[in-house]
Design a protein around this motif. Sequence first.
Motif, PDB file in Angstrom:
ATOM      1  N   ASP A  27      -1.329   1.158  10.962  1.00 14.04           N
ATOM      2  CA  ASP A  27      -0.495   0.096  10.414  1.00 14.04           C
ATOM      3  C   ASP A  27      -0.442  -1.060  11.396  1.00 14.04           C
ATOM      4  O   ASP A  27       0.519  -1.241  12.128  1.00 14.04           O
ATOM      5  N   SER A  28      -1.498  -1.808  11.430  1.00  9.20           N
ATOM      6  CA  SER A  28      -1.568  -2.940  12.341  1.00  9.20           C
ATOM      7  C   SER A  28      -2.813  -3.763  12.067  1.00  9.20           C
ATOM      8  O   SER A  28      -3.925  -3.303  12.298  1.00  9.20           O
ATOM      9  N   PRO A  29      -2.629  -4.971  11.553  1.00 13.73           N
ATOM     10  CA  PRO A  29      -3.798  -5.828  11.341  1.00 13.73           C
ATOM     11  C   PRO A  29      -4.481  -6.123  12.678  1.00 13.73           C
ATOM     12  O   PRO A  29      -5.702  -6.269  12.750  1.00 13.73           O
ATOM     13  N   MET A  30      -3.676  -6.189  13.756  1.00 17.29           N
ATOM     14  CA  MET A  30      -4.236  -6.440  15.080  1.00 17.29           C
ATOM     15  C   MET A  30      -5.175  -5.313  15.485  1.00 17.29           C
ATOM     16  O   MET A  30      -6.287  -5.537  15.940  1.00 17.29           O
ATOM     17  N   ALA A  31      -4.680  -4.085  15.319  1.00 18.28           N
ATOM     18  CA  ALA A  31      -5.499  -2.934  15.700  1.00 18.28           C
ATOM     19  C   ALA A  31      -6.814  -2.955  14.947  1.00 18.28           C
ATOM     20  O   ALA A  31      -7.871  -2.658  15.504  1.00 18.28           O
ATOM     21  N   ALA A  32      -6.757  -3.347  13.667  1.00 19.07           N
ATOM     22  CA  ALA A  32      -7.978  -3.392  12.873  1.00 19.07           C
ATOM     23  C   ALA A  32      -8.952  -4.417  13.444  1.00 19.07           C
ATOM     24  O   ALA A  32     -10.157  -4.170  13.545  1.00 19.07           O
ATOM     25  N   LYS A  33      -8.410  -5.571  13.852  1.00 20.33           N
ATOM     26  CA  LYS A  33      -9.271  -6.603  14.450  1.00 20.33           C
ATOM     27  C   LYS A  33      -9.888  -6.117  15.755  1.00 20.33           C
ATOM     28  O   LYS A  33     -11.054  -6.368  16.041  1.00 20.33           O
ATOM     29  N   PHE A  34      -9.072  -5.426  16.552  1.00 16.72           N
ATOM     30  CA  PHE A  34      -9.575  -4.929  17.835  1.00 16.72           C
ATOM     31  C   PHE A  34     -10.630  -3.843  17.631  1.00 16.72           C
ATOM     32  O   PHE A  34     -11.614  -3.782  18.362  1.00 16.72           O
ATOM     33  N   THR A  35     -10.391  -3.013  16.626  1.00 15.60           N
ATOM     34  CA  THR A  35     -11.368  -1.967  16.350  1.00 15.60           C
ATOM     35  C   THR A  35     -12.713  -2.611  16.026  1.00 15.60           C
ATOM     36  O   THR A  35     -13.763  -2.168  16.479  1.00 15.60           O
ATOM     37  N   GLN A  36     -12.645  -3.711  15.253  1.00 18.08           N
ATOM     38  CA  GLN A  36     -13.874  -4.424  14.938  1.00 18.08           C
ATOM     39  C   GLN A  36     -14.544  -4.958  16.209  1.00 18.08           C
ATOM     40  O   GLN A  36     -15.763  -4.879  16.357  1.00 18.08           O
ATOM     41  N   GLN A  37     -13.744  -5.452  17.145  1.00 20.65           N
ATOM     42  CA  GLN A  37     -14.314  -5.937  18.417  1.00 20.65           C
ATOM     43  C   GLN A  37     -14.931  -4.793  19.219  1.00 20.65           C
ATOM     44  O   GLN A  37     -15.963  -4.955  19.864  1.00 20.65           O
ATOM     45  N   GLU A  68       2.950  -4.768   2.503  1.00 20.48           N
ATOM     46  CA  GLU A  68       2.236  -3.499   2.396  1.00 20.48           C
ATOM     47  C   GLU A  68       2.821  -2.474   3.378  1.00 20.48           C
ATOM     48  O   GLU A  68       2.953  -1.293   3.070  1.00 20.48           O
ATOM     49  N   HIS A  69       3.180  -2.976   4.551  1.00 23.04           N
ATOM     50  CA  HIS A  69       3.778  -2.144   5.599  1.00 23.04           C
ATOM     51  C   HIS A  69       5.093  -1.533   5.105  1.00 23.04           C
ATOM     52  O   HIS A  69       5.317  -0.328   5.193  1.00 23.04           O
ATOM     53  N   LEU A  70       5.957  -2.381   4.536  1.00 25.02           N
ATOM     54  CA  LEU A  70       7.240  -1.887   4.046  1.00 25.02           C
ATOM     55  C   LEU A  70       7.057  -0.918   2.886  1.00 25.02           C
ATOM     56  O   LEU A  70       7.729   0.112   2.798  1.00 25.02           O
ATOM     57  N   THR A  97       4.530   1.010   2.381  1.00 22.61           N
ATOM     58  CA  THR A  97       3.995   2.272   2.892  1.00 22.61           C
ATOM     59  C   THR A  97       5.119   3.166   3.406  1.00 22.61           C
ATOM     60  O   THR A  97       5.135   4.368   3.151  1.00 22.61           O
ATOM     61  N   ILE A  98       6.061   2.577   4.124  1.00 24.88           N
ATOM     62  CA  ILE A  98       7.183   3.355   4.649  1.00 24.88           C
ATOM     63  C   ILE A  98       7.981   3.959   3.495  1.00 24.88           C
ATOM     64  O   ILE A  98       8.303   5.143   3.495  1.00 24.88           O
ATOM     65  N   GLU A  99       8.233   3.136   2.507  1.00 22.90           N
ATOM     66  CA  GLU A  99       8.997   3.594   1.349  1.00 22.90           C
ATOM     67  C   GLU A  99       8.269   4.753   0.655  1.00 22.90           C
ATOM     68  O   GLU A  99       8.852   5.781   0.343  1.00 22.90           O
ATOM     69  N   TYR A 100       6.991   4.549   0.486  1.00 20.36           N
ATOM     70  CA  TYR A 100       6.147   5.541  -0.188  1.00 20.36           C
ATOM     71  C   TYR A 100       6.119   6.868   0.594  1.00 20.36           C
ATOM     72  O   TYR A 100       6.328   7.944   0.039  1.00 20.36           O
ATOM     73  N   LEU A 101       5.927   6.776   1.903  1.00 21.05           N
ATOM     74  CA  LEU A 101       5.877   7.980   2.722  1.00 21.05           C
ATOM     75  C   LEU A 101       7.216   8.714   2.720  1.00 21.05           C
ATOM     76  O   LEU A 101       7.270   9.942   2.737  1.00 21.05           O
ATOM     77  N   ALA A 102       8.300   7.952   2.719  1.00 16.81           N
ATOM     78  CA  ALA A 102       9.632   8.555   2.748  1.00 16.81           C
ATOM     79  C   ALA A 102       9.887   9.354   1.477  1.00 16.81           C
ATOM     80  O   ALA A 102      10.562  10.374   1.499  1.00 16.81           O
ATOM     81  N   LYS A 103       9.317   8.890   0.368  1.00 18.46           N
ATOM     82  CA  LYS A 103       9.555   9.558  -0.914  1.00 18.46           C
ATOM     83  C   LYS A 103       8.651  10.754  -1.143  1.00 18.46           C
ATOM     84  O   LYS A 103       9.049  11.750  -1.705  1.00 18.46           O
ATOM     85  N   ARG A 104       7.399  10.661  -0.681  1.00 11.85           N
ATOM     86  CA  ARG A 104       6.418  11.602  -1.227  1.00 11.85           C
ATOM     87  C   ARG A 104       6.396  12.966  -0.543  1.00 11.85           C
ATOM     88  O   ARG A 104       5.856  13.911  -1.076  1.00 11.85           O
ATOM     89  N   LYS A 105       6.959  13.102   0.656  1.00  7.35           N
ATOM     90  CA  LYS A 105       7.002  14.386   1.360  1.00  7.35           C
ATOM     91  C   LYS A 105       5.628  15.037   1.483  1.00  7.35           C
ATOM     92  O   LYS A 105       5.426  16.181   1.100  1.00  7.35           O
ATOM     93  N   LYS A 106       4.724  14.261   1.942  1.00  6.69           N
ATOM     94  CA  LYS A 106       3.386  14.795   2.242  1.00  6.69           C
ATOM     95  C   LYS A 106       3.045  14.346   3.650  1.00  6.69           C
ATOM     96  O   LYS A 106       3.466  13.271   4.066  1.00  6.69           O
ATOM     97  N   PRO A 107       2.313  15.165   4.389  1.00  6.76           N
ATOM     98  CA  PRO A 107       2.054  14.750   5.771  1.00  6.76           C
ATOM     99  C   PRO A 107       1.139  13.530   5.849  1.00  6.76           C
ATOM    100  O   PRO A 107       0.341  13.277   4.953  1.00  6.76           O
ATOM    101  N   ASN A 120       9.976   0.076  12.518  1.00  8.11           N
ATOM    102  CA  ASN A 120      10.436   0.373  11.160  1.00  8.11           C
ATOM    103  C   ASN A 120      10.193   1.838  10.793  1.00  8.11           C
ATOM    104  O   ASN A 120      10.982   2.444  10.087  1.00  8.11           O
ATOM    105  N   TYR A 121       9.093   2.385  11.290  1.00  7.03           N
ATOM    106  CA  TYR A 121       8.836   3.818  11.047  1.00  7.03           C
ATOM    107  C   TYR A 121       9.881   4.669  11.754  1.00  7.03           C
ATOM    108  O   TYR A 121      10.391   5.632  11.201  1.00  7.03           O
ATOM    109  N   LEU A 122      10.186   4.308  12.989  1.00  6.40           N
ATOM    110  CA  LEU A 122      11.168   5.078  13.751  1.00  6.40           C
ATOM    111  C   LEU A 122      12.534   4.995  13.082  1.00  6.40           C
ATOM    112  O   LEU A 122      13.245   5.988  12.963  1.00  6.40           O
ATOM    113  N   LYS A 123      12.892   3.787  12.629  1.00  7.58           N
ATOM    114  CA  LYS A 123      14.170   3.608  11.950  1.00  7.58           C
ATOM    115  C   LYS A 123      14.264   4.530  10.730  1.00  7.58           C
ATOM    116  O   LYS A 123      15.280   5.126  10.455  1.00  7.58           O
TER     117      LYS A 123
END
Length: 487
Positions: free
Chosen positions: A296-306, A342-344, A346-356, A373-376
Amino acid sequence: MRIEHHGAVNGVTGSCHQLHIDKHNSLLIDCGLFQGTEKDNTDSNDIEAQLVIDFDISTVKALIVTHCHIDHVGRIPYLLAAGFKGPIYATTATAALLPLVIEDALKVGVTRNKSIIRACIKLLKNQLVPLDYKKWQRLDLLNNHSSAKIKFQMAGHILGSAYVEIDLTLASALPSALDKDENKAKPAKHRVVFSGDLGAPYAPLLPAPKSPYRADTLIIESTYGDKNHQNRKDRTKCLQNIIEKAVQDNGVVLIPAFSIGRTQELLYELEQIIHKQKQRPKYRNSFWHNIDIIVDSPMAAKFTQQYINFKELWDKEAKRELSSGRHPLSFEQLYTINSHQEHLQTIEYLAKRKKPAIIIAASGMCSGGRILNYLKQFLQDKTTDVLFVGYQAKGTLGRDIQKYAPKGNKPGGYVYIDGKKITVNANAETISGYSAHADQQGLINFVKRMRIKPHHILIVHGDEEAKASLKAQYQLLLPEALIEIGQ
Ligand SMILES: [Zn+2]
Ligand SMILES: [Zn+2]
């Protein structure tokens, strides 16, 4: 010549060292941001006070950037704002990453004003001078009595990272006209080596650093000056075990990680685990077959590309995997989240679905970024596992979670996130072997393997215990040398 520290002495962050060559000339090595409570400032909560360049830059002829972690480059915009117009030297890969890092830092911590950000990045790009590894670069100094040249060597810490060798010919060390006795003149050449952050051997993706041939004065980091890491096999196994245990209760696994370096190492090792699992007959029934791995990070995705763009800097193992048709930094179950919305969701979706799911998000010390936000959302949930794979500086939320997570029969304490009190019911695990820093043995070897060893070592970038412990080790190794803790 003397060295002044403007950070990374009372801890590991805020790296910024000034090498005074003579009274007209100095160089800055890194210009990083403080994190947590590490700035030794009575007003440490005053963010502005921490950022301001509170030293004279009129003699600074160049900034040398060892690598683009925020605690080594985050104050660059303030240096530019203070009127620094000199060249900013960095390796080619670092020069490619740096504008992304600074842009992100400005957006997150300073301003959303696009034109200010654009102006700052333009200045930065104008002043950036990319250099190849292993090539000397002569620096322009004021007056011609002293001269200086620099060379980057691979540090194996993150993509583009380097330690820097600085060769000085010092005006004060030259025999003067009055000094007839040439034997009295000190050697005119002096080699100063700044370690930056040194990588660990057997770290994924990048080759381990090789010691320099020679150093007269060495300024060395000491993040793990008092510890030795688990070996690499243990670490990958450990990662696999923790994830396998963590997902049994269908909870999420949160991995706070710097978008640059740690995230790519994790992806690399997760790909390895999955690749191995694929060979097993029961793979299709195992959770590894379909677990979501979310970056969950557009930055990480850019760095991965680098990282992919600069694959010529990878180590042999990673190159071998690449040539066998594997994609060490990308795989099927990997999802990248871009927009904030999309980030928000995803958190909502993960909180509801109870899947790892495994979520990798910045920042690595939980001092900001999307991980918050994930920690919260998930910290109060018993099924959550927070997996720390990096050093947590004092005063950071990451360090607090390590401290207040439930241990054995002891229930968890609480932490504050954005002023909100949150009970820590989640399980916290730490894998130390993951560190991108050399451990004590690595730091000793760095000096031991030099042909011509330093007669002066300055230890920086570590907690008190780490620096003291490393100092004792160096004193044993070099009884004649002056070993100091930077202050
Ligand atoms: Zn670093
Ligand atoms: Zn560092």
